[in-house]
Design an enzyme around this catalytic site. Structure first.
Site, PDB file in Angstrom:
ATOM      1  N   PRO A 193       0.409  -1.099  -0.029  1.00 53.39           N
ATOM      2  CA  PRO A 193       0.216  -0.080   0.191  1.00 53.39           C
ATOM      3  C   PRO A 193       0.840   1.492  -0.234  1.00 53.39           C
ATOM      4  O   PRO A 193       0.374   2.380   0.128  1.00 53.39           O
ATOM      5  CB  PRO A 193      -0.594  -0.494   1.554  1.00 53.39           C
ATOM      6  N   ASP A 227       9.342  -2.198  -7.929  1.00 59.58           N
ATOM      7  CA  ASP A 227      10.145  -2.859  -8.304  1.00 59.58           C
ATOM      8  C   ASP A 227      10.892  -3.931  -6.352  1.00 59.58           C
ATOM      9  O   ASP A 227      10.942  -4.602  -6.703  1.00 59.58           O
ATOM     10  CB  ASP A 227      11.989  -1.732  -8.945  1.00 59.58           C
TER      11      ASP A 227
HETATM   12  N1  LIG Z   1       3.603  -2.735   4.175  1.00 56.52           N
HETATM   13  C1  LIG Z   1       4.588  -2.010   3.803  1.00 56.52           C
HETATM   14  N2  LIG Z   1       5.072  -1.220   4.709  1.00 56.52           N
HETATM   15  C2  LIG Z   1       6.393  -0.563   4.831  1.00 56.52           C
HETATM   16  N3  LIG Z   1       7.353  -1.238   3.640  1.00 56.52           N
HETATM   17  C3  LIG Z   1       6.506  -1.840   2.989  1.00 56.52           C
HETATM   18  C4  LIG Z   1       5.278  -2.657   2.628  1.00 56.52           C
HETATM   19  N4  LIG Z   1       5.257  -3.926   1.851  1.00 56.52           N
HETATM   20  C5  LIG Z   1       6.189  -3.515   1.478  1.00 56.52           C
HETATM   21  N5  LIG Z   1       7.604  -2.386   1.810  1.00 56.52           N
HETATM   22  C6  LIG Z   1       8.362  -2.185   1.136  1.00 56.52           C
HETATM   23  O1  LIG Z   1       8.386  -0.739   0.574  1.00 56.52           O
HETATM   24  C7  LIG Z   1       9.584  -0.831  -0.487  1.00 56.52           C
HETATM   25  C8  LIG Z   1       9.440   0.272  -1.252  1.00 56.52           C
HETATM   26  O2  LIG Z   1       7.852  -0.082  -2.247  1.00 56.52           O
HETATM   27  P1  LIG Z   1       7.921  -0.557  -4.453  1.00 56.52           P
HETATM   28  O3  LIG Z   1       9.231  -0.621  -4.641  1.00 56.52           O
HETATM   29  O4  LIG Z   1       6.438  -1.296  -4.199  1.00 56.52           O
HETATM   30  O5  LIG Z   1       8.264   0.875  -4.457  1.00 56.52           O
HETATM   31  P2  LIG Z   1       8.717   2.266  -4.323  1.00 56.52           P
HETATM   32  O6  LIG Z   1      10.188   2.123  -3.951  1.00 56.52           O
HETATM   33  O7  LIG Z   1       7.687   3.661  -4.695  1.00 56.52           O
HETATM   34  O8  LIG Z   1       9.199   1.503  -6.134  1.00 56.52           O
HETATM   35  P3  LIG Z   1      10.632   1.132  -7.386  1.00 56.52           P
HETATM   36  O9  LIG Z   1      10.856   0.313  -6.516  1.00 56.52           O
HETATM   37  O10 LIG Z   1       9.794   1.138  -8.518  1.00 56.52           O
HETATM   38  O11 LIG Z   1      10.774   2.837  -7.413  1.00 56.52           O
HETATM   39  C9  LIG Z   1      10.221  -2.225  -0.532  1.00 56.52           C
HETATM   40  O12 LIG Z   1      11.530  -2.210  -0.256  1.00 56.52           O
HETATM   41  C10 LIG Z   1       8.916  -2.773  -0.001  1.00 56.52           C
HETATM   42  O13 LIG Z   1       9.769  -4.198   1.070  1.00 56.52           O
HETATM   43  C1  LIG Z   2      20.575  15.240 -14.284  1.00 56.32           C
HETATM   44  C2  LIG Z   2      20.084  14.989 -15.809  1.00 56.32           C
HETATM   45  C3  LIG Z   2      19.672  12.940 -15.135  1.00 56.32           C
HETATM   46  C4  LIG Z   2      19.583  12.063 -15.691  1.00 56.32           C
HETATM   47  C5  LIG Z   2      20.035  10.719 -16.227  1.00 56.32           C
HETATM   48  C6  LIG Z   2      18.596   9.984 -16.375  1.00 56.32           C
HETATM   49  C7  LIG Z   2      19.273   8.488 -16.301  1.00 56.32           C
HETATM   50  C8  LIG Z   2      17.905   7.868 -15.751  1.00 56.32           C
HETATM   51  C9  LIG Z   2      18.087   6.293 -15.745  1.00 56.32           C
HETATM   52  C10 LIG Z   2      17.352   5.082 -14.912  1.00 56.32           C
HETATM   53  C11 LIG Z   2      17.766   4.234 -15.187  1.00 56.32           C
HETATM   54  C12 LIG Z   2      16.564   3.421 -14.224  1.00 56.32           C
HETATM   55  C13 LIG Z   2      17.384   1.992 -13.180  1.00 56.32           C
HETATM   56  C14 LIG Z   2      16.744   1.081 -12.564  1.00 56.32           C
HETATM   57  C15 LIG Z   2      16.739   1.378 -11.413  1.00 56.32           C
HETATM   58  C16 LIG Z   2      15.200   0.891 -10.252  1.00 56.32           C
HETATM   59  O1  LIG Z   2      16.440  -0.703 -10.048  1.00 56.32           O
HETATM   60  C17 LIG Z   2      15.641   1.043  -9.056  1.00 56.32           C
HETATM   61  C18 LIG Z   2      14.523   0.512  -8.254  1.00 56.32           C
HETATM   62  O2  LIG Z   2      13.381   0.688  -8.665  1.00 56.32           O
HETATM   63  N1  LIG Z   2      15.794   2.467  -9.196  1.00 56.32           N
HETATM   64  C19 LIG Z   2      16.329   3.129  -9.023  1.00 56.32           C
HETATM   65  O3  LIG Z   2      17.554   3.182  -8.228  1.00 56.32           O
HETATM   66  C20 LIG Z   2      16.313   5.173  -9.437  1.00 56.32           C
HETATM   67  C21 LIG Z   2      17.215   5.687  -9.817  1.00 56.32           C
HETATM   68  C22 LIG Z   2      16.988   6.805 -10.751  1.00 56.32           C
HETATM   69  C23 LIG Z   2      18.330   7.392 -11.290  1.00 56.32           C
HETATM   70  C24 LIG Z   2      18.193   9.254 -11.414  1.00 56.32           C
END
Ligand SMILES: Nc1ncnc2c1ncn2[C@@H]1O[C@H](COP(=O)(O)OP(=O)(O)OP(=O)(O)O)[C@@H](O)[C@H]1O
Ligand SMILES: CCCCCCCCCCCCC/C=C/[C@@H](O)[C@H](CO)NC(=O)CCCCC
Ligand SMILES: [Ca+2]
Length: 551
Positions: free
Chosen positions: A144, A203
């Protein structure tokens, strides 16, 4: 084009008050408008349509407006006589929209009599039931707190109604804390009851799911996850991702868009996309699995900084990205890697990993053959397949991209030619350079220009790699984090202006989670998991030829 003998049903039915010849085969439902005049009419819109049976979501019986529904008299007579008056049915099917999005479209057919309608409904349902790859029962985890905290709403409003339409039953769990889903999958979940697991989140949430599932497969199969040299057992359950996170790069790189409805439809039709998984170890102790980015330096620092800004939602990455770009820290260390040999493809290819990727299929087969040979002859030197190479230096970033890592921020990704299931990861080394040059490199992730075509960037397609940081205080290869000294030295180097050197360590960003160690050993496990996806679809010139109406 299919032969007529393969047709299961052929009838003249009505669609929006026009007469159509409708046919059903095992693979296609086709409806072709009957023309009264044989003369070609240039302004007449296309009159022939078809939908693949594999992309039919469901079929619904309708009550005929004029007869059954109106005042009920016609219906009542039929009911009294024990007749079924339903004379129309609606087929719900996948429709492709721009940017790889899928939608659920519908078409209604009216039949001359109820018995014929019933034959059609039964015929289509039988074909759908025969598709063994479609999931019937799914275990759904919702985080959530992902992204903008809309996960629950997205699932309830956009996904659950589609699952209900398709007759997919679900057991839904809203997570209560971090690692809730992982631990539930590891120990409690009755996996035998399900055909797949759905993850509503980003992710990080997907990472929890694969950690639970992969761990469970190893424990059930007697494989020690701590041993870096062990071949891991694949997980039999497919995973669906309903994107609700901040980056959602795994969904974006496997489907082509971050759209919950599109993902739900890929799950319903029972798609399957194999994927490589990297295992990350430190001193033969298991740390984590990674499927997208393992990044040290820039991406590790962005993640560390952004975690403190979680309250900002997805925008935290932009702010931390700019901050870490300006900070311009570099890190010293040694990277050793085992180049992927004898495989198809390089990180500089112009071609991309797409649905039905030939390179993934070829390399996947090659790697599993090599693994079989190794298992038959235990004496064979596993690393005999190639020579380790070593690079020492000062790096702004060390990235391993096991897939393109395409996401809305960078639609081509960190390594645009990387493959989802080729058994390799692309190791990208960005050496110390000026801020201006680093900015050029970063900006190329968002344009057509090649981000690797710069003299301070190198990229290698590898099967395995190790990283050891060089310490600020000593040349020892010991990872000081282990005994808690890192924090102290890290702080001294970061905060002490007289120190003059870059901070000793960055952290590894492992699919958006921070690793607890900096010295790591990474190995790619080919095709370890499967997703309810099919890779990014590319429209081809041959598309029309597969449509019998076009011929
Ligand atoms: N109920 C919960 N309360 C707090 N944290 C949680 C809960 N369920 C999962 N999580 C943790 O929340 C973290 C972030 O979750 P999630 O990856 O879904 O979102 P995000 O970080 O916004 O997206 P992304 O990873 O795409 O950047 C994960 O490390 C996950 O382990
Ligand atoms: C100053 C100008 C900058 C422009 C650069 C743009 C480059 C963007 C490349 C993005 C690559 C994303 C790779 C994905 C990583 C994911 O496993 C991870 C979890 O969701 N996200 C990040 O770490 C989030 C990473 C966010 C990086 C900005
Ligand atoms: Ca790969």
């Amino acid at each position: 084009m299919e032969r007529p003998s393969r047709l299961l049903l052929v009838s003249e039915l009505r669609v929006r008050n026009s007469a159509y010849d409708v046919s059903l085969s095992r693979s296609l439902l086709t409806w072709k408008r009957r023309t009264s005049s044989p003369v070609y009419h240039p302004f007449r819109p296309s009159v022939c349509h078809s939908v693949s049976v594999s992309e039919i979501i469901s079929v619904r019986e309708e009550e005929e407006e004029n007869g059954c529904k109106d005042d009920g008299s016609w219906k009542k007579i039929n009911e009294r006589e024990g007749k079924d008056c339903r004379q129309a049915f609606t087929v719900l099917h996948v429709e492709r929209c721009p940017q790889h999005r899928w939608r659920c479209a519908e078409v209604s057919f009216t039949c001359p009599e109820a018995a014929l309608c019933q034959r059609w409904v039964t015929g289509i349902r039988e074909q759908l039931a025969a598709i063994a790859s479609r999931p019937k029962q799914l275990l759904v985890y919702i985080n959530p707190y992902s992204g903008k905290q809309h996960g629950k709403h997205i699932y309830e409003q956009k996904v659950a109604p589609l699952f209900a339409l398709a007759g997919v039953t679900t057991h839904v769990i809203v997570t209560e804390h971090a690692n809730y889903a992982r631990d539930h999958l590891r120990t409690e979940a009755e996996l035998k009851k399900f055909d797949g697991v759905v993850c509503v989140g980003g992710d990080g949430m997907f990472s929890e799911i694969i950690h639970g599932l992969i761990w469970r497969s190893q424990v059930d199969g007697g494989v020690d996850p701590n041993c870096a040299d062990e071949s891991l057992l694949p997980s039999s359950l497919r995973i669906g991702i309903i994107p609700a996170g901040s980056t959602d790069c795994i969904c974006f790189a496997t489907v082509g868009s971050n759209d919950p409805v599109t993902s739900a439809l890929h799950i319903i039709v029972g798609d399957s996309q194999p994927m490589d998984v990297c295992s990350v170890h430190h001193n033969n102790t298991f740390l984590r699995y990674s499927v997208s980015l393992l990044g040290y330096g820039f991406y590790g620092d962005v993640l560390t900084d952004s975690e403190r800004k979680r309250w900002m939602g997805p925008a935290r990455y932009d702010l931390s990205g700019v901050k870490m770009f300006l900070t311009h820290h570099y890190y010293e260390g040694t990277v050793s890697y085992l180049p992927a040999r004898g495989i198809m493809g390089t990180p500089r290819d112009a071609s991309r990993c797409r649905s039905g990727c030939v390179i993934c299929q070829h390399n996947g087969r090659l790697i599993s053959k090599k693994a079989e040979r190794y298992q038959m002859d235990e004496e064979t030197d596993r690393e005999g397949e190639g020579e380790w190479k070593t690079i020492r230096g000062k790096f702004l970033a060390i990235n391993a991209a096991s897939m393109s890592c395409a996401c809305p921020r960078s639609p081509k990704g960190l390594s645009p030619a990387a493959h989802l299931a080729d058994g390799t990861t692309d190791l990208i080394l960005v050496r110390k350079c000026s801020r201006f040059d680093f900015l050029r490199h970063l900006l190329r992730h968002t344009s057509k220009d090649d981000q690797f075509d710069l003299n301070f960037v190198e990229v290698h397609r590898v099967r395995r790699f190790c990283f050891t940081p060089r310490h600020c205080q000593s040349d020892s290869d010991l990872d000081l984090r282990e005994n808690g000294k890192h924090q102290i030295f890290g702080q001294i180097c970061r905060n002490h202006p007289a120190c003059g050197c870059a901070p000793a360590y960055s952290s590894w960003n492992c699919d958006g989670e921070i690793l607890t160690h900096t010295a790591i050993d990474v190995r790619v496990h080919s095709n370890l998991i499967k997703l309810f996806a099919r890779g990014i679809e590319e429209p081809t010139v041959f598309d029309d030829l597969t449509n019998p109406c076009a011929i």
